[in-house]
Scaffold this motif. Sequence first.
Motif, PDB file in Angstrom:
ATOM      1  N   LEU A 117       0.833  -1.205   0.000  1.00 24.43           N
ATOM      2  CA  LEU A 117       0.000   0.000   0.000  1.00 24.43           C
ATOM      3  C   LEU A 117       0.871   1.260   0.000  1.00 24.43           C
ATOM      4  O   LEU A 117       0.637   2.183  -0.797  1.00 24.43           O
ATOM      5  CB  LEU A 117      -0.921  -0.003   1.212  1.00 24.43           C
ATOM      6  N   THR A 128      -4.695  -2.043  -3.878  1.00 27.11           N
ATOM      7  CA  THR A 128      -3.832  -0.894  -3.585  1.00 27.11           C
ATOM      8  C   THR A 128      -3.598  -0.066  -4.849  1.00 27.11           C
ATOM      9  O   THR A 128      -4.276   0.931  -5.075  1.00 27.11           O
ATOM     10  CB  THR A 128      -2.483  -1.354  -2.990  1.00 27.11           C
ATOM     11  N   PRO A 174      -8.614  -0.095   0.293  1.00 29.81           N
ATOM     12  CA  PRO A 174      -7.313  -0.299   0.945  1.00 29.81           C
ATOM     13  C   PRO A 174      -7.378  -0.208   2.465  1.00 29.81           C
ATOM     14  O   PRO A 174      -6.685  -0.954   3.165  1.00 29.81           O
ATOM     15  CB  PRO A 174      -6.429   0.803   0.352  1.00 29.81           C
ATOM     16  N   TYR A 216      -6.392  -3.344   4.766  1.00 26.44           N
ATOM     17  CA  TYR A 216      -5.249  -3.199   5.662  1.00 26.44           C
ATOM     18  C   TYR A 216      -5.655  -3.543   7.093  1.00 26.44           C
ATOM     19  O   TYR A 216      -4.900  -4.204   7.828  1.00 26.44           O
ATOM     20  CB  TYR A 216      -4.677  -1.782   5.617  1.00 26.44           C
TER      21      TYR A 216
END
Length: 449
Positions: free
Chosen positions: A347, A388, A426, A430
């Motif tokens: 990312l 990402t 994202p 994450y």
Amino acid sequence: MTQEVPALMEGIILLIFSAALVGCILSDTSILVALTAGLILFFFYGLKKGHSLREMLRFSSDGLRTTRNILITLALVGVLTALWRLSGTIPFIVYHAAQFCHPSVILLASFLLCCLISVLMGTSFGSAATIGVICMTIANSMGIPPIYSGGAILAGVYFGDRCSPISTSALLVATLTGTDIFKNIAAMIKTAAIPFLATAVIYYALGLQLGTDTDTPAAPAVFALFFNLHWLTLLPALLVLLLALFRIEVKHIMLCSIAAAAVIALTVQHMSIQEIFYAAVFGFHPDAPDLAALLRGGGILSMVRVLSIICISSCYAGIFSGTGFLTNSQRHITRLSRHITPFGGILVTSILTGLISCNQTLAIILTRQLCQDAEPDAGRMAIHLENTAVVVTPLIPWSIACSVVLAVISAPSAAVLLACYLYLIPLWNYAVEWHKHSRRHSLASPDVD
């Protein structure tokens, strides 16, 4: 000291390349100028490092060879988007979908419609130029601020760009990682389900706050004047969905859809064979100004710029791999990934490559190369790239992925702030990866009394 000199040279070259990209953006010069300059810089770097001219040419051709399938597919995408316009497929969908738009749900409807069309077309630019323009027109007539409608449209057109079976970015990721695109799509749907639902709720809630009593405008009715909106015009789109379910090869899916669209244009819309071939190469450019403003585009020539970017970017990939240009950076990213998870490393890298490269293709290629040691599993790498680099680059206002879409729909740059789906993917993934990482770490390091 010997390692510091190459590292310093690499840093200087990246700075010059970045300056060239920024210069092109500020001067409104084609990004291809900066990419070509970068190719020359990286080529001479390899020569300076001791590689022969033949080796450097081989490195470049090796990079090009990996994207041959994508280049063919891109040409087919150009033909497909033109003939879907010509046959009435896009007008049919837009015309009927617009009948259900109400001010209170226009943001949600814009997002969902753009998601649908982008899945069918596999191109964010094509989706923005068709349904995106219609949705923005309807929203503007209802008094919806462009920052809101622009954000919903930007998020929607990249829904399919990420997970359509004919998406060039999805094809690029599958090619680079050596994975199956349909397995990737299944994983993409799973990892984006929560962000998608959350985005729909956000746009619905915003719509309730912004909605007015203005009636739905009749802009899509222009299509009814120029096209026979028979249900058969939906067939090319249905073929894409149906054949994708059977996991037919993407090129074959598009060829079938192109053939169906050509037959429908010939029989239902009464177009000539010459008009069909002209549209396939040069795009659909109707004489009527009202129709042209809403529907022109497509064709093989419309893909030339994207084809050029991919060719140059793939040469970068071959040169970087052959010369070890990114070796120092890879080591730093691998160390970082141990602390913030491989997804976190990918990312962060995708944000940096997106800021520097200004285009989605190069951001994907660079991120994959820089992070291949951090995430050696090809399947996980493919999904991490989709979650990402593919969605981060459209959030960078000066990138092609963002600026072109916003320019097409006449939305302000601030609209990126409301492209919720592109942020949530994202962030959500994450959080999931960090939770897994924390659990593994706690299990591996039990508390000691």
